[in-house]
Design an enzyme around this catalytic site. Structure first.
Site, PDB file in Angstrom:
ATOM      1  N   SER A  16      -6.145 -57.071  -8.767  1.00  0.00           N
ATOM      2  CA  SER A  16      -5.299 -57.867  -8.193  1.00  0.00           C
ATOM      3  C   SER A  16      -4.227 -58.245  -9.178  1.00  0.00           C
ATOM      4  O   SER A  16      -4.016 -57.761 -10.223  1.00  0.00           O
ATOM      5  CB  SER A  16      -6.033 -59.333  -8.310  1.00  0.00           C
ATOM      6  OG  SER A  16      -7.158 -59.459  -7.491  1.00  0.00           O
TER       7      SER A  16
HETATM    8  N1  SAH Z   1     -11.690 -58.205  -9.997  1.00  0.00           N
HETATM    9  C1  SAH Z   1     -11.267 -56.892  -9.659  1.00  0.00           C
HETATM   10  C2  SAH Z   1     -10.684 -56.661  -8.101  1.00  0.00           C
HETATM   11  C3  SAH Z   1     -11.367 -55.664  -7.499  1.00  0.00           C
HETATM   12  S1  SAH Z   1     -11.037 -55.719  -5.685  1.00  0.00           S
HETATM   13  C4  SAH Z   1     -10.599 -56.170 -10.662  1.00  0.00           C
HETATM   14  O1  SAH Z   1     -10.260 -56.677 -11.727  1.00  0.00           O
HETATM   15  O2  SAH Z   1     -10.346 -54.921 -10.545  1.00  0.00           O
HETATM   16  C5  SAH Z   1     -12.448 -56.598  -4.991  1.00  0.00           C
HETATM   17  C6  SAH Z   1     -13.536 -55.952  -5.294  1.00  0.00           C
HETATM   18  O3  SAH Z   1     -14.606 -56.609  -4.497  1.00  0.00           O
HETATM   19  C7  SAH Z   1     -13.713 -54.388  -4.393  1.00  0.00           C
HETATM   20  O4  SAH Z   1     -13.893 -53.410  -5.646  1.00  0.00           O
HETATM   21  C8  SAH Z   1     -14.793 -54.546  -3.482  1.00  0.00           C
HETATM   22  O5  SAH Z   1     -15.616 -53.345  -3.312  1.00  0.00           O
HETATM   23  C9  SAH Z   1     -15.735 -55.912  -3.943  1.00  0.00           C
HETATM   24  N2  SAH Z   1     -16.431 -56.407  -3.061  1.00  0.00           N
HETATM   25  C10 SAH Z   1     -16.323 -56.671  -1.842  1.00  0.00           C
HETATM   26  N3  SAH Z   1     -17.431 -57.095  -1.229  1.00  0.00           N
HETATM   27  C11 SAH Z   1     -18.389 -57.395  -2.163  1.00  0.00           C
HETATM   28  C12 SAH Z   1     -19.960 -57.774  -2.389  1.00  0.00           C
HETATM   29  N4  SAH Z   1     -20.220 -58.627  -1.429  1.00  0.00           N
HETATM   30  N5  SAH Z   1     -20.330 -57.787  -3.532  1.00  0.00           N
HETATM   31  C13 SAH Z   1     -19.648 -57.213  -4.460  1.00  0.00           C
HETATM   32  N6  SAH Z   1     -18.603 -56.658  -4.596  1.00  0.00           N
HETATM   33  C14 SAH Z   1     -17.867 -56.902  -3.420  1.00  0.00           C
END
Ligand code: SAH
Length: 231
Positions: free
Chosen positions: A74
């Site tokens: 993000s």
């Molecule tokens: N906080 C992260 C942002 C990653 S984007 C950072 O700092 O890089 C959001 C992430 O949520 C993705 O990697 C995606 O695979 C994950 N995601 C989506 N649905 C999910 C779920 N049900 N449980 C765990 N992770 C999930």
């Protein structure tokens, strides 16, 4: 150049060995991030360690960046905004720190490490094995004993760490899963993207108290979808 020399965060920014990061902090302040603890946390984490080599020059720009498998880290202003909302409404100890927090969607692990500056324990869950492993590799040299990376479906939360002082999500679904509200402590807060009318997404804040649960919809955001199951 730093103009308000009286602000403690301005003083620490001036000493920042990474000029791009100092500019990022200035931009965060210009966008309304005020909490000195949040600014300090954002200034303490090397965002360039969480992105692939070719993207390092862009690491401190206010933009989302690809982290593989179609997912993104993000943009800093959104990480800071959500972290500030969590800190201001979450359950805090006498030292001002949050207690245990749950981070849904570990991705590259950046948000989890920002939270580690502000919470006693961070449980961070990711459903994609490859990203979970990537976050493990990113965090290994940091030796953060308080960050727990979990491979699992965050839709069901992570009961073993509950109750949480705060829950933050980087993926958005149609609604905030009931499990998150169940696993939130009284006095705690959830900050998560959620679908709103017109195919849009907005930030939702949920505050839980003994009187009940209060939901507030804030600004529009653009997060990857929350999906169930592992992959
Ligand atoms: N906080 C992260 C942002 C990653 S984007 C950072 O700092 O890089 C959001 C992430 O949520 C993705 O990697 C995606 O695979 C994950 N995601 C989506 N649905 C999910 C779920 N049900 N449980 C765990 N992770 C999930």
């Amino acid at each position: 150049p730093v103009t308000s020399a009286s602000a403690p965060q301005a003083a620490s920014m001036a000493r920042d060995p990474i000029p791009a990061r100092a500019r990022m902090l200035q931009q965060l302040m210009a966008e309304g991030i005020q909490d000195p603890l949040v600014l300090r946390a954002m200034g303490a984490v090397d965002r360039h360690h969480f992105v692939d080599g070719a993207l390092v020059p862009q690491a401190y720009e206010d933009t989302a960046l690809p982290i593989g498998l179609g997912q993104t880290i993000s943009k800093p202003s959104v990480v800071a905004r959500m972290t500030e909302l969590l800190l201001q409404g979450g359950l805090r100890g006498a030292d001002g720190r949050l207690g245990r927090v749950l981070d849904i969607g570990t991705g590259c692990g950046y948000q989890a490490v920002v939270l580690a500056q502000l919470a006693t324990e961070v449980y961070s869950i990711e459903r994609l094995r490859e990203l979970h492993e990537k976050a493990r590799a990113n965090l290994r040299p940091l030796r953060l004993a308080t960050v727990h990376l979990i491979l699992g479906d965050g839709m069901v939360g992570f009961a073993k760490g509950a109750p949480y002082a705060g829950i933050i999500a980087a993926a958005g679904g149609e609604a905030v899963p009931e499990a998150w509200i169940d696993q939130l402590a009284h006095g705690g807060r959830i900050v998560a993207p959620v679908a709103v009318a017109g195919g849009q997404q907005a930030l939702m804040v949920i505050d839980k108290s003994h009187q009940g649960v209060q939901q507030t919809i804030l600004e529009a955001v653009n997060f990857v979808p929350l999906k169930s199951g592992l992959a």
